[in-house]
Design a protein around this motif. Sequence first.
Motif, PDB file in Angstrom:
ATOM      1  N   ILE A 136     -10.531   1.246  10.123  1.00 50.46           N
ATOM      2  CA  ILE A 136     -11.760   0.649   9.615  1.00 50.46           C
ATOM      3  C   ILE A 136     -11.636   0.413   8.110  1.00 50.46           C
ATOM      4  O   ILE A 136     -11.154   1.279   7.371  1.00 50.46           O
ATOM      5  N   HIS A 137     -12.032  -0.748   7.674  1.00 50.58           N
ATOM      6  CA  HIS A 137     -12.138  -1.045   6.243  1.00 50.58           C
ATOM      7  C   HIS A 137     -13.577  -1.483   6.006  1.00 50.58           C
ATOM      8  O   HIS A 137     -14.345  -1.615   6.949  1.00 50.58           O
ATOM      9  N   ALA A 138     -13.927  -1.706   4.767  1.00 52.25           N
ATOM     10  CA  ALA A 138     -15.261  -2.248   4.525  1.00 52.25           C
ATOM     11  C   ALA A 138     -15.185  -3.272   3.402  1.00 52.25           C
ATOM     12  O   ALA A 138     -14.559  -3.021   2.369  1.00 52.25           O
TER      13      ALA A 138
ATOM     14  N   ILE B  92     -13.933  -5.122  -2.803  1.00 55.31           N
ATOM     15  CA  ILE B  92     -13.480  -3.737  -2.792  1.00 55.31           C
ATOM     16  C   ILE B  92     -13.496  -3.232  -1.359  1.00 55.31           C
ATOM     17  O   ILE B  92     -14.440  -3.516  -0.616  1.00 55.31           O
ATOM     18  N   CYS B  93     -12.472  -2.503  -0.983  1.00 54.76           N
ATOM     19  CA  CYS B  93     -12.523  -1.864   0.329  1.00 54.76           C
ATOM     20  C   CYS B  93     -13.286  -0.567   0.166  1.00 54.76           C
ATOM     21  O   CYS B  93     -12.888   0.306  -0.598  1.00 54.76           O
ATOM     22  N   ALA B  94     -14.397  -0.442   0.876  1.00 53.83           N
ATOM     23  CA  ALA B  94     -15.277   0.699   0.647  1.00 53.83           C
ATOM     24  C   ALA B  94     -15.168   1.760   1.727  1.00 53.83           C
ATOM     25  O   ALA B  94     -15.910   2.724   1.710  1.00 53.83           O
ATOM     26  N   GLU B  95     -14.296   1.591   2.687  1.00 54.47           N
ATOM     27  CA  GLU B  95     -14.178   2.634   3.712  1.00 54.47           C
ATOM     28  C   GLU B  95     -12.795   3.246   3.612  1.00 54.47           C
ATOM     29  O   GLU B  95     -11.801   2.517   3.593  1.00 54.47           O
ATOM     30  N   LEU B  96     -12.753   4.572   3.551  1.00 52.53           N
ATOM     31  CA  LEU B  96     -11.477   5.264   3.433  1.00 52.53           C
ATOM     32  C   LEU B  96     -10.520   4.767   4.517  1.00 52.53           C
ATOM     33  O   LEU B  96     -10.839   4.799   5.699  1.00 52.53           O
ATOM     34  N   CYS B  97      -9.341   4.246   4.074  1.00 49.42           N
ATOM     35  CA  CYS B  97      -8.434   3.681   5.073  1.00 49.42           C
ATOM     36  C   CYS B  97      -7.023   4.193   4.891  1.00 49.42           C
ATOM     37  O   CYS B  97      -6.089   3.641   5.455  1.00 49.42           O
ATOM     38  N   GLY B  98      -6.862   5.252   4.091  1.00 48.67           N
ATOM     39  CA  GLY B  98      -5.526   5.807   3.901  1.00 48.67           C
ATOM     40  C   GLY B  98      -5.273   6.009   2.419  1.00 48.67           C
ATOM     41  O   GLY B  98      -6.143   5.756   1.591  1.00 48.67           O
TER      42      GLY B  98
ATOM     43  N   TYR C  55      -3.742   4.435   0.094  1.00 50.63           N
ATOM     44  CA  TYR C  55      -3.873   3.333  -0.861  1.00 50.63           C
ATOM     45  C   TYR C  55      -5.242   2.661  -0.818  1.00 50.63           C
ATOM     46  O   TYR C  55      -5.424   1.570  -1.338  1.00 50.63           O
ATOM     47  N   HIS C  56      -6.187   3.345  -0.170  1.00 54.17           N
ATOM     48  CA  HIS C  56      -7.560   2.828  -0.083  1.00 54.17           C
ATOM     49  C   HIS C  56      -8.067   2.375  -1.459  1.00 54.17           C
ATOM     50  O   HIS C  56      -8.675   1.303  -1.584  1.00 54.17           O
ATOM     51  N   GLY C  57      -7.792   3.174  -2.474  1.00 56.11           N
ATOM     52  CA  GLY C  57      -8.296   2.838  -3.802  1.00 56.11           C
ATOM     53  C   GLY C  57      -7.676   1.577  -4.377  1.00 56.11           C
ATOM     54  O   GLY C  57      -8.200   1.002  -5.333  1.00 56.11           O
ATOM     55  N   ALA C  58      -6.562   1.146  -3.800  1.00 54.75           N
ATOM     56  CA  ALA C  58      -5.885  -0.026  -4.346  1.00 54.75           C
ATOM     57  C   ALA C  58      -6.189  -1.267  -3.535  1.00 54.75           C
ATOM     58  O   ALA C  58      -5.687  -2.351  -3.838  1.00 54.75           O
ATOM     59  N   MET C  59      -7.009  -1.126  -2.507  1.00 50.73           N
ATOM     60  CA  MET C  59      -7.235  -2.263  -1.619  1.00 50.73           C
ATOM     61  C   MET C  59      -8.355  -3.150  -2.157  1.00 50.73           C
ATOM     62  O   MET C  59      -9.410  -3.283  -1.571  1.00 50.73           O
ATOM     63  N   ASN C  60      -8.097  -3.711  -3.306  1.00 53.80           N
ATOM     64  CA  ASN C  60      -9.085  -4.583  -3.933  1.00 53.80           C
ATOM     65  C   ASN C  60      -8.466  -5.947  -4.143  1.00 53.80           C
ATOM     66  O   ASN C  60      -7.257  -6.085  -4.235  1.00 53.80           O
TER      67      ASN C  60
HETATM   68 CU1  CUA Z   1      -9.195  -0.514   3.338  1.00 50.78          CU
HETATM   69 CU2  CUA Z   1     -10.171   1.258   2.287  1.00 50.78          CU
END
Ligand code: CUA
Lengths: 581, 206, 376
Positions: free
Chosen positions: C265-267, C300-306, C308-313
Amino acid sequence: MTQAQIQRSANLSILEAEPGERKWRDYFTFNTDHKVIAIQYLVTTFVFYCIGGVMADMVRTELKTPEVDFVSREVYNSLFTLHATIMIFLWIVPAGAGFANFLIPLMIGAKDMAFPRLNAVAFWMIPPGGILLISSLILGDAADAGWTSYPPLSLVTGQLGEGIWIISVLLLGTSSILGAINFLVTLLKMRTPGMSTTQMPLFCWAMLATSALTLVSTPVLAGALILLSFDLFAGTAFFNPTGGGDPVVYQHMFWFYSHPAVYIMILPFFGIISEVIPVHSRKPIFGYKAIAYSSLAISFLGLIVWAHHMFTSGIPGWLRMFFMITTMIIAVPTGIKVFSWLGTMWGGKIRLNSAMLFAIGFVSLFVIGGISGVMLAAVPFDIHVHDTYFVVAHLHYVLFGGSVFGIYAGIYHWYPKMTGRMMNEFWGKVHFALMYVGMNLCFLPMHKLGLMGMNRRIAEYDAKFATLNFVCTMGAYLLAISTVPFIINAIWSWMYGPKAGNNPWEALTLEWMTSSPPAIENFHGFPVLATGPYDYGMDRPKSEVDVPLADEREPALAAGPKSALRADPDPNVAANPEDRK
Amino acid sequence: MQSPTIDPAKTELNYHHKAEAAHHEEHPDFRMFGLVMFLIAEGMIFLGMFGAYLAYRSTLPSWPPEGTPELELLLPGVNTIILISSSFVMHNADTAIKKNDVTGMRTWMAITAAMGIIFLSGQIYEYSHLEFGLKTNLFASAFYVLTGFHGLHVTVGVLAILAVLWRSRRANHYSQEHHFGVEAAELYWHFVDVVWIVLFGLLYLL
Amino acid sequence: MWLIVKKLKIIKSLTVNIPSSIWTLLIGIVLTLTSLWYGQNHGLLPTAASDEATLVDGLFDTMMTIGTGLFVLVQGILIYAAFKFRRRQGDNTDAPPVFGNIPLEILWTAIPAIIVIGLSIYSFDVYNEIGGFDPHSAHEAPIAGQAMKMPGAAIAATLNDTPPSTEPNANQIKSDEAMSNPATASVRNSDQIPQKRDAPGMGIVSPGIGASPDNEGKVPGLAVNVTGLQYAWIFTYPDTGVVASELHVPAGKEVKLDMTANDVIHAFWVPELRLKQDVIPGRQSEIRFTPKIVGEYKVICAELCGPYHGAMNTKFIVETPENFDKWMQEQQVATKGNLEQAIALNAADRSPAEFLSPYTAQMGIQPETLHQLHHH
Ligand code: CUA
Ligand code: HEA
Ligand code: HEA
Ligand SMILES: [Cu+2]
């Protein structure tokens, strides 16, 4: 005679002549005395709190700068996952159970819990659960999918860590269910003969509501985790979309527990605050019955609001509206409590000691968290701030500003009863001041961070958020420092503190009618309620009480002893002739 | 103002008489009440899983997913009847012990245990003849996990009954007044039975 | 606001010696003005880049006003009480026995109740305005068709014969529609993830003009297919076949995003739009919005996805229609060759990562990201 003296002389005969000393070794064994178990709970959970707090400060250290420079991204994720799991399942929830263990039998005049051995079993599930969880960090594969552990992510991040996480949470959940069963049976069946439910101290009401909530919601989490572990280990696809499963079903099951869990984590401390404020304000609690019933209302409403954590997960619009409205309505019973506490303090003779300061701190910080909670409940706004630092700010205001301050208020208040010695007031106040400042420094800026666009659970962030994050980190360090005076104070006072006497605060609830620390079976016989639990000030000739809208002739309008909201006096033994029937 | 009116030393007497009396009585037995609480919690685990099952059922394009091999109804039907009737048999055990008839209680209990074991054997037989495995599809997984979890409870129930039987060898272990073990085993058995009825309806009939 | 004033008045008069009503009134006025001022001037939100965002901000300002009022009220009483009602040295008596008062309890039950009902109605209204109740999407959320089946019928028929549902599977239809675009098909693996039946209705939030009844069924100005994967966003423009790693949209046109995820899941979140929607594998979620203010923002990806979640912009760029068209043309030229080649080469034995590499490299997507593509 003051009220406290009346209550005391009525109960003189229940005092054990020889209280009997506890050996220190008892605290390390499978002991079935509820007081020993209570201390075991409180000390163990506090140790876990320190571990969870160190993890929090590692999280904050990583976030001091925008880059990933302190721990790796994977470790960062494990850190906040374990931080939250420890704080929730190994600190707040069991610390509430610790207070309940100590206080329930004493407050209702019972000799022990209904099932002492079950009680010990419930406690002894906690250390293995906690050690297992923390060991996963050492094993190099700790859970890192957040404390919510949403699949499919939790299914692909590492079987070992996730498996350990599931097992420990199942253990801790079972422990809390067993505890709840014990509290319910004890509260409903073992009250001293003169005590009806409407005479129970408010902490008991709070535990009644909490335990009922635990009993019906925790098992659903267990169900979810069982299914999740099948997905993880057996390759089924309940929550795995690749096999046709549905991750959103997990979210529903998880929050069906974890929303009520937040009330499991606050109601006991509402109860503590309802005890601390009247004692130190020297005034009856304002609206006893309103507070008692509002606990039940909160626990019922708490069961039907869970999807407010899922406003962006994809649930139909009308359902979002339903959950928005039910969520907001919880502000009403909570408001009743808050205003009743304020009403209790108003016109009191407040002793500003450490316990009372923490209680005041509780009210002031919890209200901030509550207001941001109501904002979060508004769907259009939540869509913006969901999964951002605004939520992190909210949850720490209610959990840290609320629950943790509540725990400290409780510790400062009952420490003399638990140990027989007084804590040092000066260091207590230092502790309070540092913690209050640190708390706001650490968590207030997070509101703005979230609103401006910083999402949660990230190890790296946009450089424009650097300053505020730095402030937060400094606040977090201050919080760590603030704990030190408390730890030293608690240990030192236990050994060398001045003797407390049976009732240092001149309180009226029954736990103060026995020795400090209480004798092994608490009371010799059944205590009686010569005064109600909150009948402060009834000893003096009626001083003019001026409450707006009040009419002393009508119980429905009265503000004085006739008030319909007052805890019912015991018609058989009440010291006040007017309360006798 | 009231302290002169009432002598607190006297007020306590009312209860201390009662207390004296109570002291000689047995410690009241809350275990049954505790068991009810425990079963509420157990019931919620099942309810949670049923909820999940219904959610899948109502959101998947077809349910059970296409290609799920058929479920035989005869064996589970017979099994269901056995389990339901065992509840009535179990109740006889309770009635018997309330008349202080230990032998009767033992007989009825033994029959119940036997019926429980037949039910479990039926389950195992069914498992071994099903054409789908745990991972075949969502329905299959739900089927195994739900019936398996229930089967676990039946097993515990049977063990509880056997424990009661074992203990009842000693004379006077159970009597008209003291038969918590019998009642607890009975209540648990009824619970397992009710869960099965819902489960059967969900998995086989709906 | 008068509610708060009134409440304050009542609570104040709880005191043993009622303060003069002038005082109460003055405090009430100051409180109200403070709240009103702060509610408008908190400076806590980023630019509002769409009309919908402005609506949400209005709601927030209102809540901030009420919140400030309640905050000041409660903290004020606490501080006042802590000083005014402090125990005096040597006074060991108790305070007067006030046990509670039903009219007061009713009052402070009713006032919060009125506030939250008001807030609910306001939120409901905003939610409707931004398109949360798009009648179109509500229509697509049937409630359990299968549950209508008669239980008796199931006993008669063996389970195997249960006919596959003939009801339209809107989620599948949406997914197929998106996958019919070759560019989208090449980046998505929806075909490997079974689609839930009424998920589209469940996943939908459609803030945008499409919501208002008179615009129902109107074709949005621009449709973009969004695919979330660890750890990148891929935007495909079905009308032109352009594949991009940044989201470019023209100002003033209604944009519709059809989103799904390939793995976890991503957001999708753009703070300046006040818009967030989870992107869930196996579900199609749709959002609509009309950007108004030209500028460069962030997805911004707002759902924890692993990890590199913080870099998924990535960038979210609102351009003038002219600039947007220009960008689109450049992209078309740039990707056309690559795409045809990619599709031609899309043999069964090649993983998406392999055949995508020609042009994902130019999009700046990390190699780690790409190998995630074929993890199914
Ligand atoms: Cu994709 Cu967090
Ligand atoms: C002790 C724990 C605790 C408590 C008590 C609360 C209390 C409340 N919470 Fe909170 N909440 C959490 C712990 C808690 N929460 C946690 C841990 C999360 C995050 C989980 C995660 O994602 O990790 C969360 C997340 C969370 C969300 C989801 C946010 C998101 O992820 O998008 C929402 C949304 O509705 C919410 C709402 C509320 C509300 C309305 C209350 C209400 O109960 C508050 C009621 C209290 C008051 C309102 C104050 C006192 C009242 C008055 C002074 C009366 C007058 C007031 C008004 C009229 C407004 N909370
Ligand atoms: C009761 C619950 C609770 C408590 C008390 C805390 C306390 C703290 N929390 Fe936590 N937190 C959560 C519950 C809690 N938290 C939850 C549920 C989440 C969400 C997780 C998720 O997203 O999955 C979260 C997430 C969370 C984040 C967000 C992480 C992210 O999203 O990336 C942050 C960041 O700042 C944070 C910080 C802190 C800090 C600084 C404290 C401080 O208040 C801690 C202060 C305490 C100490 C510092 C310990 C003191 C003692 C010592 C230091 C003594 C020295 C030790 C020895 C002598 C042995 N927490
Ligand atoms: Cu919640």
